[in-house]
Every structure is written in structure tokens, then in C-alpha cells.
Scaffold this motif. Structure first.
Motif, mmCIF file in Angstrom:
data_model
loop_
_atom_site.group_PDB
_atom_site.id
_atom_site.type_symbol
_atom_site.label_atom_id
_atom_site.label_comp_id
_atom_site.label_asym_id
_atom_site.label_seq_id
_atom_site.Cartn_x
_atom_site.Cartn_y
_atom_site.Cartn_z
ATOM 1 N N TYR A 1 17.089 5.866 -7.156
ATOM 2 C CA TYR A 1 15.811 5.445 -6.595
ATOM 3 C C TYR A 1 16.002 4.369 -5.544
ATOM 4 N N THR A 2 15.005 4.275 -4.663
ATOM 5 C CA THR A 2 14.836 3.081 -3.849
ATOM 6 C C THR A 2 13.889 2.134 -4.578
ATOM 7 N N LEU A 3 14.016 0.847 -4.301
ATOM 8 C CA LEU A 3 13.048 -0.169 -4.735
ATOM 9 C C LEU A 3 12.669 -0.939 -3.476
ATOM 10 N N GLU A 4 11.405 -0.835 -3.045
ATOM 11 C CA GLU A 4 11.031 -1.366 -1.734
ATOM 12 C C GLU A 4 9.612 -1.926 -1.744
ATOM 13 N N LEU A 5 9.451 -3.044 -1.085
ATOM 14 C CA LEU A 5 8.127 -3.622 -0.867
ATOM 15 C C LEU A 5 8.245 -4.731 0.177
ATOM 16 N N GLY A 6 7.102 -5.243 0.602
ATOM 17 C CA GLY A 6 7.133 -6.296 1.605
ATOM 18 C C GLY A 6 5.774 -6.936 1.789
ATOM 19 N N HIS B 1 13.202 11.183 0.768
ATOM 20 C CA HIS B 1 12.240 11.259 -0.330
ATOM 21 C C HIS B 1 12.588 12.533 -1.100
ATOM 22 N N ASP B 2 13.331 12.377 -2.201
ATOM 23 C CA ASP B 2 14.047 13.507 -2.783
ATOM 24 C C ASP B 2 13.337 14.194 -3.932
ATOM 25 N N GLY B 3 12.044 13.938 -4.112
ATOM 26 C CA GLY B 3 11.310 14.648 -5.151
ATOM 27 C C GLY B 3 11.512 14.042 -6.530
ATOM 28 N N GLY B 4 10.912 14.666 -7.524
ATOM 29 C CA GLY B 4 11.003 14.174 -8.894
ATOM 30 C C GLY B 4 10.012 13.049 -9.156
ATOM 31 N N THR B 5 10.300 12.250 -10.181
ATOM 32 C CA THR B 5 9.421 11.143 -10.554
ATOM 33 C C THR B 5 9.309 10.130 -9.426
ATOM 34 N N LEU B 6 8.106 9.624 -9.219
ATOM 35 C CA LEU B 6 7.849 8.603 -8.208
ATOM 36 C C LEU B 6 7.526 7.291 -8.904
ATOM 37 N N LEU B 7 8.068 6.196 -8.410
ATOM 38 C CA LEU B 7 7.754 4.870 -8.940
ATOM 39 C C LEU B 7 6.569 4.332 -8.153
ATOM 40 N N GLY B 8 5.384 4.813 -8.499
ATOM 41 C CA GLY B 8 4.198 4.473 -7.722
ATOM 42 C C GLY B 8 2.985 4.248 -8.593
ATOM 43 N N PRO B 9 1.898 3.776 -7.984
ATOM 44 C CA PRO B 9 0.667 3.522 -8.731
ATOM 45 C C PRO B 9 -0.066 4.819 -9.041
ATOM 46 N N ARG B 10 -0.999 4.750 -9.952
ATOM 47 C CA ARG B 10 -1.781 5.930 -10.329
ATOM 48 C C ARG B 10 -2.906 6.159 -9.321
ATOM 49 N N TRP B 11 -2.518 6.435 -8.109
ATOM 50 C CA TRP B 11 -3.465 6.752 -7.042
ATOM 51 C C TRP B 11 -3.576 8.269 -6.922
ATOM 52 N N GLN C 1 0.822 -1.215 0.000
ATOM 53 C CA GLN C 1 0.000 0.000 0.000
ATOM 54 C C GLN C 1 0.856 1.267 0.000
ATOM 55 N N HIS C 2 1.790 1.317 -0.932
ATOM 56 C CA HIS C 2 2.671 2.472 -1.068
ATOM 57 C C HIS C 2 3.331 2.392 -2.437
ATOM 58 N N ALA C 3 4.172 3.360 -2.763
ATOM 59 C CA ALA C 3 4.916 3.326 -4.021
ATOM 60 C C ALA C 3 6.087 2.357 -3.921
ATOM 61 N N LEU C 4 6.457 1.786 -5.050
ATOM 62 C CA LEU C 4 7.619 0.899 -5.101
ATOM 63 C C LEU C 4 8.904 1.638 -4.784
ATOM 64 N N GLY C 5 9.019 2.888 -5.247
ATOM 65 C CA GLY C 5 10.288 3.577 -5.059
ATOM 66 C C GLY C 5 10.168 5.081 -5.163
ATOM 67 N N HIS C 6 11.134 5.747 -4.569
ATOM 68 C CA HIS C 6 11.187 7.209 -4.567
ATOM 69 C C HIS C 6 12.619 7.656 -4.809
ATOM 70 N N GLY C 7 12.777 8.908 -5.215
ATOM 71 C CA GLY C 7 14.099 9.462 -5.386
ATOM 72 C C GLY C 7 14.834 9.540 -4.065
ATOM 73 N N LEU C 8 16.152 9.444 -4.144
ATOM 74 C CA LEU C 8 17.006 9.457 -2.955
ATOM 75 C C LEU C 8 18.146 10.431 -3.196
#
Length: 384
Positions: A348-353, A321-331, A309-316
Motif C-alpha cells: 500500500y501507499t500511505l499518503e496525505l497532506g 492504483h492496483d485494485g483490491g482493498t482501499l484504505l479510504g473513508p466510507r464515501w 479529500q481522498h483515501a489514505l492509501g491504495h494498492g501498489l
């Protein structure tokens, strides 16, 4: 370790190269120690007290600051001090720059591109009238997300340090440790390198022990001791003195005597690992952020696990959370940030669980930098 002057010089030149002819980017700040303007620390290591304007065009950079702040402005800026009123100096500079389009730091979707307070924005409207003010989000998002060579090196250093701390934790863990014990252990290591936890002493790392714990962006006060048959999940990063940080998640299992890792835990770990792999395989220049998330999300679901229930990744970068494009769903909560295209040089980070009933939470997070033909892993992937 890299000197901060190099970061600021590189970022200023990068910003100027992104500006179109006739564009003027205005970075406004005041009492910036107490109310920071997020982009100012990218371009100039300075805190200002009075109303201050940092003006950038493709070929010029000027800083209009109060007289007593003038000596603090670093090299690379034409310093224009003022005493009673900055508007006279500003009007002189506008005659020099002759801007056709003025950009300021306002954004409805990216908090790191939204540095203006309402009050200061209104002052800018008065100072620049009748010229219209436009959002600098398109410029600033790219400036924050595409890392210069010096920034990439700094991020590698931060990742290496965090991984060394996590490896030390893995060897030190014993039955009976609680989340506060883990936090104390990691904080001691941050202090030893004159760093700080990536998202602050009061909230990093996030530690979750056993089947009752739930992931949270806060320090856990849970005194549940680590016992054989439990998972320990940790989300951790280090911000080094140069200002750049890491963000890594690891999962450790404490086996019972004579027992290996249970199949349920192995399967969940493997599913998370494979989902991140699919996201990484999709992470290429030109791909929209939401497509990277969709690849990982579909993989995890296809393997029988619920959506994260979050984005896969964000800028670092300087920020976790460093702004720019987000690797997330169209929510709706992510707005246009997921529509941006991945660029070379972004980190980017790549994160899930996922939860494993009876054991705890399995969570993985790696840090990567985008290259022309794919990516490079900054972190050493946890494989087991």
C-alpha cells in the motif's frame, strides 16, 4: 532485475490456489494491444488479436486463441488454437473442466477487476448459455493486491530507484527552478534507467511550487519559480522494465538566508507525519481498509488540520492504483473497496497532506508491505 516469466508463473499458481473446486475463471480478450484486459498482463505476457479465452481452474489452465496468436502464449497454458469459430474448442474444454460456477471480470467498484467490454460480455453470455456468469472481483481483487515474493522484490527495486531520483532532485534544486524544470529533471532520470514515470510521461510527476499551487494529477505548466521561503511538493514514481512501480511524495523547503524552517511548516509536516504513523500502526491483517484511513484522518484533524479529500492509501503493483482493498473513508465514490480486510503480502501507499498558508503544500507518501504482525516500510520515511 527479475524476469517477467517468474511473475506470470507465480501469479497463475496464486490464482489457481484462490479458486474453489468447480470454479472456472474465464479471462476474455481481443485486440488486447489496443484494448488491454488488465489482468491478462498479470498472468501471461501476450497480446491477442482474435477473440481469446484464458481458462483457469484449480488444477488446469487452457488458452483458446486464434491460430496466429498460439505461438505467443507462454508456457504453463494448454494452447487450443482455432480458425473460423472458437465455440467448438470451447465446448470441448467445458466438457473437460465441467464447471459448476463461471467467473468473469466484471465489477461495479474496482476498475482493474472490470476488464470486459459490454460487447465481449454479451458474446460470453451466448457462448456459455445457459450457464450464469458471476463476477470474479473477489478473486481478482485478492490476486492483484497480495504480492508474491517476486513482486515484492520488484516493488522494492522500484521504490529504491524513485528514492534515488528524489534524493538527486533534493541536492540539485536551486532558486529559479519551475515545475517544468523539475519534470524535465525527473524524466531524464527515468529514461536513464529505461523506465517510465509510474502514471505516464504526460502526467507524472506532479509538482507544486509555492503558496498558489494546488495539488493536481497532471503535469504543471506553472512557471512560478522556486524562491526562498517556498515549499516544493512532488508526487513521483518509477515503473521499471519489469512492469512494477513506486509512488512517493516528498516536500522540500527552500529557506531564506539565515533562516531555518518556519514553525508553521514544521508543525504541518509533523502533523502529516504523525497521521501517517497512526495509519501505519492500524494497518494490520484483518483490519477493514476504512479503519486504517479513519485512524490517520482523526489524527490529522485532532492536530488542527482539515481532512484530506481522498483515501489514505491504495494498492501498489503493476498499476499505481492496483485494485483490491482501499484504505479510504466510507464515501459513496469508494463503494465496497474500503470494506475489504487488509491481507498479508499487500503493498500500500500511505499518503496525505495539508496547505500551509503563505508557503505551499506539505504532502507525504510512503510505500509499505503488510506482514503478519504489522508492516515493513519499503520507502525510507522523510523525517524532515
Amino acid at each position: 532485475m527479475l524476469h517477467s516469466d517468474r511473475f506470470h508463473a507465480e501469479k497463475r499458481l496464486q490464482a489457481q490456489a484462490l479458486l474453489a473446486p468447480g470454479e472456472l475463471w474465464v479471462i476474455a480478450a481481443r485486440e488486447s494491444k489496443e484494448r488491454p484486459e488488465p489482468v491478462l498482463k498479470l498472468l501471461a505476457d501476450v497480446n491477442v488479436t482474435w477473440d481469446s479465452l484464458f481458462l483457469l481452474s484449480r488444477d488446469d489452465a487452457a488458452a483458446i486463441v486464434g491460430r496466429f496468436d498460439a505461438d505467443a502464449v507462454p508456457d504453463g497454458w494448454r494452447v487450443r488454437p482455432y480458425d473460423a469459430d472458437l465455440t467448438g474448442v470451447l465446448n470441448e474444454e467445458l466438457r473437460t473442466f465441467q464447471p459448476r460456477r463461471v467467473l468473469v471480470n466484471i465489477s461495479e467498484t474496482d476498475p482493474l477487476c472490470d476488464g470486459l467490454t459490454v460487447g465481449l460480455y454479451r458474446r460470453l453470455q451466448g457462448w456459455f448459455a445457459p450457464q450464469e456468469l458471476h463476477s470474479a472481483e473477489h478473486l481478482l481483487g485478492q490476486l492483484r493486491s497480495v504480492k508474491t515474493p517476486a513482486e515484492q522484490q520488484a516493488l522494492r527495486e522500484a521504490v529504491d530507484v524513485a528514492e534515488a531520483h528524489l534524493e538527486a532532485l533534493r541536492h540539485a534544486l536551486r532558486p529559479g527552478w519551475t515545475a517544468p524544470d523539475v519534470v524535465k529533471f525527473m524524466h531524464e532520470r527515468c529514461a536513464a534507467v529505461e523506465g517510465e514515470p509510474s502514471w505516464g510521461w504526460s502526467s507524472c510527476p506532479n509538482v507544486h511550487i509555492g503558496p498558489q499551487a494546488r495539488p493536481s494529477h497532471a503535469l504543471s505548466a506553472d512557471t512560478q519559480p522556486l524562491e526562498p521561503g517556498m515549499l516544493l511538493h512532488i508526487d513521483y514514481g518509477v515503473r521499471l522494465p519489469h512492469g512494477y512501480c513506486s509512488d512517493i511524495q516528498r516536500t522540500y523547503y527552500l529557506p531564506r538566508d539565515g533562516e531555518g524552517i518556519p514553525s508553521e511548516v514544521q508543525q504541518a509536516f509533523g502533523a502529516c507525519w504523525q497521521a501517517i504513523e497512526e495509519g501505519a500502526n492500524t494497518l494490520r491483517p484483518g483490519v477493514p481498509g476504512w479503519q486504517v484511513d479513519a485512524a490517520a484522518r482523526a489524527t490529522l484533524v485532532s492536530l488542527g488540520y482539515p481532512e484530506y479529500q481522498h483515501a489514505l492509501g491504495h494498492g501498489l503493483g503493476r498499476a499505481t492504483h492496483d485494485g483490491g482493498t482501499l484504505l479510504g473513508p466510507r464515501w459513496p465514490r469508494y463503494g465496497a473497496a474500503v470494506e475489504g480486510q487488509v491481507r498479508v503480502g499487500e503493498v500500500y501507499t500511505l499518503e496525505l497532506g495539508t496547505f500551509v498558508e503563505g508557503y505551499g503544500f506539505v504532502g507525504l507518501e510512503e510505500d509499505v508491505v503488510v506482514q503478519e504482525n504489522g508492516l515493513t516500510w519499503l520507502s525510507q520515511r522523510q523525517n524532515k
